[in-house]
Design an enzyme around this catalytic site. Structure first.
Site, short mmCIF file in Angstrom:
data_model
loop_
_atom_site.label_atom_id
_atom_site.label_comp_id
_atom_site.label_asym_id
_atom_site.label_seq_id
_atom_site.Cartn_x
_atom_site.Cartn_y
_atom_site.Cartn_z
N ILE A 1 34.15 37.70 48.59
CA ILE A 1 33.50 36.41 48.82
C ILE A 1 33.79 35.87 50.22
O ILE A 1 33.04 35.03 50.74
CB ILE A 1 33.96 35.40 47.73
CG1 ILE A 1 32.93 34.29 47.53
CG2 ILE A 1 35.34 34.83 48.03
CD1 ILE A 1 33.17 33.46 46.28
N HIS B 1 43.86 45.44 43.42
CA HIS B 1 42.53 45.76 43.94
C HIS B 1 42.71 46.43 45.29
O HIS B 1 43.67 46.17 46.01
CB HIS B 1 41.67 44.49 44.08
CG HIS B 1 42.36 43.38 44.81
ND1 HIS B 1 43.33 42.61 44.22
CD2 HIS B 1 42.25 42.95 46.08
CE1 HIS B 1 43.79 41.73 45.09
NE2 HIS B 1 43.15 41.92 46.25
#
Ligand code: AMP
Length: 122
Positions: free
Chosen positions: A41, A108
């Site tokens: 994002i 991640h």
């Protein structure tokens, strides 16, 4: 403080768990049975995606020896993403702990590409 951070991370769903369960929207560019790939994002490069295992591991230091296959598959997913997007130069990053810049307590791998990368990293 560190203990509180760890306890909170166990009881609360992570942002990535909510994305995986579609509770919150995200730009999911790939999904299979073990992981999703989403666009970051707040991209730090023209291409910036996150490879996120569906089974939550808080961070790489929390990985078990038995996670070796999953961890390997995440790297192969990074390879395949790069190949399918014709990325020849790219960087993979895992931030472990606040000092290293970790903000989401759900393992991640960042994949960054399409710009010149400096070294050492900031
Ligand atoms: P890290 O700081 O290594 O834990 O990486 C977490 C990353 O998740 C950051 O690069 C954030 O920009 C990204 N991020 C946080 N929330 C979202 C979201 N809702 N959708 C996509 N990326 C996100």
């Amino acid at each position: 403080m560190f203990l509180l951070w760890n306890i909170a991370s166990v009881v609360e769903k992570t942002i990535f768990e909510k994305i995986i369960s579609r509770e919150i929207p995200a730009n999911i560019v790939f999904e299979n049975d073990i992981a999703v790939i989403i666009r970051d994002i707040n991209p730090q490069a023209p291409v910036h995606v996150l490879i996120i295992p569906k089974r939550r591991i808080d961070r790489i230091e929390a990985a078990q020896d038995g996670d070796v296959e999953l961890l390997g598959k995440l790297l192969i997913m990074a390879r395949d993403f790069a190949k399918s997007h014709n990325l020849t130069g790219f960087r993979l990053v895992i931030n472990n702990g606040k000092q290293a810049g970790e903000t989401a307590p759900h393992l991640h791998i960042h994949l960054l590409s399409d710009r010149l990368m400096g070294w050492p990293p900031g």
